[in-house]
Design a protein around this motif. Structure first.
Motif, PDB file in Angstrom:
ATOM      1  N   TRP A 332       4.890  -5.368   1.201  1.00  0.00           N
ATOM      2  CA  TRP A 332       3.877  -6.330   0.756  1.00  0.00           C
ATOM      3  C   TRP A 332       2.882  -5.604  -0.156  1.00  0.00           C
ATOM      4  CZ3 TRP A 332      -1.308  -5.661   1.778  1.00  0.00           C
ATOM      5  CH2 TRP A 332      -1.672  -4.895   2.908  1.00  0.00           C
ATOM      6  N   CYS A 333       2.375  -6.352  -1.135  1.00  0.00           N
ATOM      7  CA  CYS A 333       1.510  -5.759  -2.162  1.00  0.00           C
ATOM      8  C   CYS A 333       0.303  -6.656  -2.399  1.00  0.00           C
ATOM      9  CB  CYS A 333       2.251  -5.604  -3.486  1.00  0.00           C
ATOM     10  SG  CYS A 333       3.869  -4.830  -3.384  1.00  0.00           S
ATOM     11  N   GLU A 334      -0.740  -6.055  -2.944  1.00  0.00           N
ATOM     12  CA  GLU A 334      -1.944  -6.809  -3.296  1.00  0.00           C
ATOM     13  C   GLU A 334      -2.665  -6.069  -4.424  1.00  0.00           C
ATOM     14  OE1 GLU A 334      -6.152  -8.246  -1.179  1.00  0.00           O
ATOM     15  OE2 GLU A 334      -4.435  -7.686   0.057  1.00  0.00           O
ATOM     16  N   VAL A 335      -3.237  -6.833  -5.357  1.00  0.00           N
ATOM     17  CA  VAL A 335      -4.031  -6.225  -6.427  1.00  0.00           C
ATOM     18  C   VAL A 335      -5.455  -6.751  -6.368  1.00  0.00           C
ATOM     19  CG1 VAL A 335      -2.060  -5.865  -7.958  1.00  0.00           C
ATOM     20  CG2 VAL A 335      -3.348  -8.007  -8.097  1.00  0.00           C
ATOM     21  N   ASP A 336      -6.358  -6.074  -7.104  1.00  0.00           N
ATOM     22  CA  ASP A 336      -7.764  -6.468  -7.175  1.00  0.00           C
ATOM     23  C   ASP A 336      -8.399  -6.501  -5.790  1.00  0.00           C
ATOM     24  OD1 ASP A 336     -10.057  -7.109  -8.556  1.00  0.00           O
ATOM     25  OD2 ASP A 336      -9.672  -9.266  -8.572  1.00  0.00           O
ATOM     26  N   TYR A 337      -8.046  -5.530  -4.953  1.00  0.00           N
ATOM     27  CA  TYR A 337      -8.559  -5.504  -3.582  1.00  0.00           C
ATOM     28  C   TYR A 337     -10.002  -5.017  -3.540  1.00  0.00           C
ATOM     29  CZ  TYR A 337      -9.038  -4.138   1.318  1.00  0.00           C
ATOM     30  OH  TYR A 337      -9.480  -3.987   2.612  1.00  0.00           O
ATOM     31  N   GLY A 448       0.186   2.793  -8.090  1.00  0.00           N
ATOM     32  CA  GLY A 448      -0.400   3.179  -9.365  1.00  0.00           C
ATOM     33  C   GLY A 448      -0.025   2.232 -10.483  1.00  0.00           C
ATOM     34  N   THR A 449       1.235   1.806 -10.507  1.00  0.00           N
ATOM     35  CA  THR A 449       1.682   0.838 -11.520  1.00  0.00           C
ATOM     36  C   THR A 449       0.857  -0.438 -11.448  1.00  0.00           C
ATOM     37  OG1 THR A 449       3.969   1.635 -11.646  1.00  0.00           O
ATOM     38  CG2 THR A 449       3.600  -0.672 -12.175  1.00  0.00           C
ATOM     39  N   MET A 450       0.715  -0.981 -10.246  1.00  0.00           N
ATOM     40  CA  MET A 450      -0.008  -2.247 -10.092  1.00  0.00           C
ATOM     41  C   MET A 450      -1.491  -2.086 -10.403  1.00  0.00           C
ATOM     42  SD  MET A 450       1.753  -4.069  -6.779  1.00  0.00           S
ATOM     43  CE  MET A 450       1.399  -2.705  -5.676  1.00  0.00           C
ATOM     44  N   ALA A 451      -2.095  -0.970  -9.991  1.00  0.00           N
ATOM     45  CA  ALA A 451      -3.514  -0.756 -10.268  1.00  0.00           C
ATOM     46  C   ALA A 451      -3.769  -0.647 -11.772  1.00  0.00           C
ATOM     47  CB  ALA A 451      -3.996   0.498  -9.551  1.00  0.00           C
ATOM     48  N   LEU A 452      -2.869   0.018 -12.492  1.00  0.00           N
ATOM     49  CA  LEU A 452      -3.005   0.121 -13.946  1.00  0.00           C
ATOM     50  C   LEU A 452      -2.913  -1.254 -14.603  1.00  0.00           C
ATOM     51  CD1 LEU A 452      -0.810   3.301 -14.507  1.00  0.00           C
ATOM     52  CD2 LEU A 452      -3.247   3.113 -15.066  1.00  0.00           C
ATOM     53  N   LEU A 536      10.861  -2.947  -7.633  1.00  0.00           N
ATOM     54  CA  LEU A 536      10.215  -3.379  -8.870  1.00  0.00           C
ATOM     55  C   LEU A 536       9.987  -4.888  -8.871  1.00  0.00           C
ATOM     56  CD1 LEU A 536       9.211  -2.254 -11.590  1.00  0.00           C
ATOM     57  CD2 LEU A 536      11.476  -2.721 -12.521  1.00  0.00           C
ATOM     58  N   GLU A 537      10.929  -5.614  -8.319  1.00  0.00           N
ATOM     59  CA  GLU A 537      10.788  -7.075  -8.236  1.00  0.00           C
ATOM     60  C   GLU A 537       9.589  -7.458  -7.368  1.00  0.00           C
ATOM     61  OE1 GLU A 537      13.445 -10.997  -6.914  1.00  0.00           O
ATOM     62  OE2 GLU A 537      14.358  -9.000  -7.000  1.00  0.00           O
ATOM     63  N   LYS A 538       9.351  -6.701  -6.287  1.00  0.00           N
ATOM     64  CA  LYS A 538       8.201  -6.969  -5.423  1.00  0.00           C
ATOM     65  C   LYS A 538       6.891  -6.703  -6.171  1.00  0.00           C
ATOM     66  CE  LYS A 538      10.677  -7.868  -1.736  1.00  0.00           C
ATOM     67  NZ  LYS A 538      10.718  -9.220  -1.122  1.00  0.00           N
ATOM     68  N   LEU A 539       6.893  -5.672  -6.994  1.00  0.00           N
ATOM     69  CA  LEU A 539       5.691  -5.354  -7.764  1.00  0.00           C
ATOM     70  C   LEU A 539       5.379  -6.450  -8.780  1.00  0.00           C
ATOM     71  CD1 LEU A 539       6.197  -1.534  -8.582  1.00  0.00           C
ATOM     72  CD2 LEU A 539       5.320  -2.590  -6.501  1.00  0.00           C
TER      73      LEU A 539
END
Length: 733
Positions: A332-337, A448-452, A536-539
């Motif tokens: 599981w992933c999340e951005v802008d946390y 790191g990919t998602m944060a960028l 990668l698909e999850k990201l």
């Protein structure tokens, strides 16, 4: 008298050579060698204690690599003009050498051993880190320390489709494959490097080319040792063994461990269950017996435990957490946390979790590299932190560990190729590992990919990473996707691969068994590709593409170029102008000079677009250069007796004198008869007047010229030259 020197030359096949030399330096070490390539010289020594410290059940090996500033004719930076703690680049080289050497010492050899490698002379055309492994192994071969076989390391790159061994730094800059490979003549032990989205087959071919070069270097070490006189391997006291005790413990614990492994429980649950089995084993012996054989009991239990876990995978294709060999743990992933960072993300895979942050800055925030072999700066860099709570431990923190530096470097190499060259920012990524049970470095790549992307950095393509494992008994093998920490410890290979949907960007591999075939290697790489694409698909499900703009509280960056002649004007005396402008606009302004074009590169960083626009307007004003023959709108800012000072409305602060004679076609007695302060008028620019050497503008040139008046009668005109009397004539009385 200079002692006798023995040497061996290694041909690289393109006219370059490497020379191994011994007998002159550091003769009190157990083994020493000087490795030369061009003007680069490394001194490697090895010393090992004759006896092991009681109670130690591991090899206390230290590999130390240091680059001396004198080797490059330079002084160390800072106030203390002396080499101090190792740089990141030195630590990375130490790790590369250690990872190849350590598995080749006998398992029961526990004497304190120290390998020291020093750069004594540096040739800018020769990168010394590619010679460190060769130097270390040769020193060991010249000693009597027990060691299985000579090894070496080489850097292999591909430039324009051609592979090059141990390239120059200039060649490295042009390469699309950069690999460091460590191996013996028989098997590859270590691979690490970065690539420009290459295929699995291309990477395997690069490893094969490197291995062929390593075989030649291993043969040279053997030849040198024989020429000197190969020393007999020293005798040492190995570990005590008791086959009967080993069989007893195996019989009592193997099946129990097998059954626990098969349940597919969590890390803590199975850890507790395995501990209970060990307690049962210990209960089989009295306290007196344990005082005598307690270490052997623990050792044989670990062997039975390892055998059970490995057999479960080979027999049934099952793993400790219940997965098959190709399954990936839940993600599981999340951005802008984090609300105030410039970019952030969480990546959680099974019991591994990484929280990444991104910070955007100017060139002033670049990571400066100042070593004897390299002076450079990094505009993209990544830091990796591995606190003890991530594995449920409590231990002291004594600075950044070598492991943290190595894992951070791997993740940085995985991502840096996807950051656009025209990215105006200096970018810092920090990965905080919050939970760890297998491949936190690959979790760092994903977070790191998602944060960028969350920060608005326009990545070319998103990157994911996966750690692969291998279990083999010689006849059977199983390649494992997304390995656990226990599988890393109990398995035969730890292979981390990162990449985009189109190819590999970085890798790190440690192989613990001999004879790994290229067929198995390629299979592992292809299985890794399937896993990478799944992750990668999850990201991309979480954040499909980089945000089009940076966050409202993140700084906006604008970069402009100005002619070199204006740099001083923008900065002002003692930095007065630029400091006032930064304070007035609440921005950060950095000016660098392009060494090639000698232009000024102005970086403007600020959260307020209005402030950035003010800076741009001021720079436009300072660097404004009117074109000859063009018409410009101006404002009268000052009245003088002989003209008016006008300011270009498109370039506030940029002023020029409009001479009184250029105000109108008619004779102008007073400037204020035509213009006054504040008037907006158009003027034509004529360039620099060759007579006055000042810029000339004219208002009258834009006005219609009045028709020529009729000549007045002679008597009404001023006397012409013809009418004037000669100087000698006197007027009549």
């Amino acid at each position: 008298m200079i002692p006798k020197v023995f040497s061996q030359v290694i041909e690289l096949g393109d006219g370059r050579t490497i020379t191994l030399e011994t007998g002159k330096l550091a003769k009190q070490a157990d083994g020493s060698v000087v490795v030369k390539m061009g003007d680069t010289m490394l001194l490697a020594t090895v010393v090992s204690a004759r006896t092991a410290n009681p109670g130690i059940d591991f090899l206390p090996l230290t590999v130390d690599y240091r680059e001396k500033f004198a080797a490059a004719g330079r002084y160390p930076g800072g106030f203390m003009k002396r080499e101090a703690r190792p740089s990141n680049e030195e630590i990375l080289t130490m790790r590369l050498v250690d990872r190849v050497l350590r598995p080749l010492f006998p398992k029961d050899y526990h004497a304190e051993t120290q390998v020291m490698i020093q750069l004594m002379s540096h040739d800018p055309e020769v990168m010394p880190d590619a010679l460190a492994g060769l130097a270390a192994s040769t020193a060991i071969q010249l000693s009597d320390i027990p060691f299985e076989a000579p090894i070496s390391e080489v850097r292999v790159v591909r430039v324009n489709g051609e592979f090059i061994i141990n390239p120059s730094r200039a060649q490295l800059q042009e390469a699309d494959i950069d690999l460091m490979v460590g191996a013996s003549s028989e098997f590859v032990a270590m691979v690490e490097g970065e690539m420009d989205e290459v295929s699995e087959e291309e990477m395997a071919e690069a490893i094969r080319v490197a291995h062929e070069a390593i075989k030649v270097q291993c043969d040279a070490q053997v030849a040198l040792a024989e020429a000197v006189g190969k020393k007999e391997t020293r005798e040492y006291e190995g570990e005590a063994e008791d086959e009967e005790l080993a069989a007893k413990i195996h019989e009592a614990t193997y099946q129990k461990c097998y059954d626990i492994a098969k349940k597919g429980t969590s890390k803590q649950e199975r850890g507790l269950a395995f501990s209970e089995v060990k307690d049962e084993v210990l209960a089989m012996f009295t306290e007196e017996e344990l005082e005598e054989i307690g270490d052997l009991v623990s050792k044989y239990f670990s062997k039975a435990h390892k055998a059970a876990v490995r057999d479960l995978t080979l027999n049934e294709g099952l793993r400790l957490d219940g997965r098959t060999t190709t399954d990936i743990r839940p993600i599981w992933c999340e951005v802008d946390y984090l609300p105030r960072t410039h970019g952030s993300s969480i990546f959680t895979r099974g019991e591994t979790q990484a929280l990444a942050t991104v910070t955007l800055g100017t060139s002033r925030d670049a990571n400066m590299i100042d070593s004897p072999t390299l002076q450079d700066e990094e505009r993209f860099y990544l830091h990796y932190n591995f606190p003890p709570f991530s594995t449920g431990e409590a231990r002291p923190i004594r600075g950044t560990s070598r492991r943290e530096i190595g894992h951070g470097n791997l993740a940085q190499r995985a991502l840096q190729g996807m950051v656009p060259e025209d990215c105006p920012y200096t970018v810092r990524v920090v990965s905080e590992v919050l939970e760890s049970n297998g491949s936190s470095s690959m979790a760092t790549v994903c977070s790191g990919t998602m944060a960028l992307m969350d920060a608005g950095v326009q990545l070319k393509k998103p990157v994911s990473g996966i750690a692969m494992g291998l279990i083999s008994d010689g006849d059977r093998y199983a390649v494992l996707s997304d390995i656990l920490g226990d599988e890393d410890h109990l398995g035969d290979m730890d292979f981390k691969v990162t990449g985009t949907a189109d190819g590999i960007t970085a890798c790190q591999m440690d192989i613990k068994i001999k004879g790994l075939s290229y067929e198995i290697l390629v299979k592992a790489l292809k299985q890794a590709r399937d896993g990478r694409l799944h992750i990668l698909e999850k990201l991309t499900d979480t954040i499909a593409q980089p945000n089009s703009e940076v966050k409202a509280h993140a700084p906006k960056m604008v970069t402009v170029r100005i002619a070199g002649e204006y740099i001083g004007a923008v900065i002002g005396p003692g930095g007065k102008h630029i400091q006032e402008l930064q304070k007035e606009t609440e921005t950060t302004i950095v000016i660098n000079e392009d060494e090639v074009t000698e232009e000024g590169i102005v970086e403007i960083l600020g959260t307020n677009q209005e402030g950035i626009d003010k800076v741009l307007a001021r720079i436009d004003s300072i660097t404004f250069k009117p074109e000859k023959g063009s018409v410009y709108e101006t404002k009268v800012v000052k009245i003088l007796d002989f003209g008016a000072v006008v300011e270009y409305t498109d370039a506030p602060g940029n002023e020029v004198l409009l001479h009184i004679s250029e105000l109108a076609w008619e004779r102008t007695n007073n400037v204020t008869d035509v213009v006054n302060i504040g008037d907006i008028i158009d003027v034509k620019y004529f360039g620099v007047d060759p007579k006055t050497r000042k810029e000339k503008v004219s208002r009258k040139a834009l006005l219609p010229r009045p028709p020529r008046e009729e000549r007045k009668p002679r008597e009404d005109r001023k006397p012409s030259k013809e009418d004037r009397k000669p100087r000698g004539e006197k007027k009549e009385a």
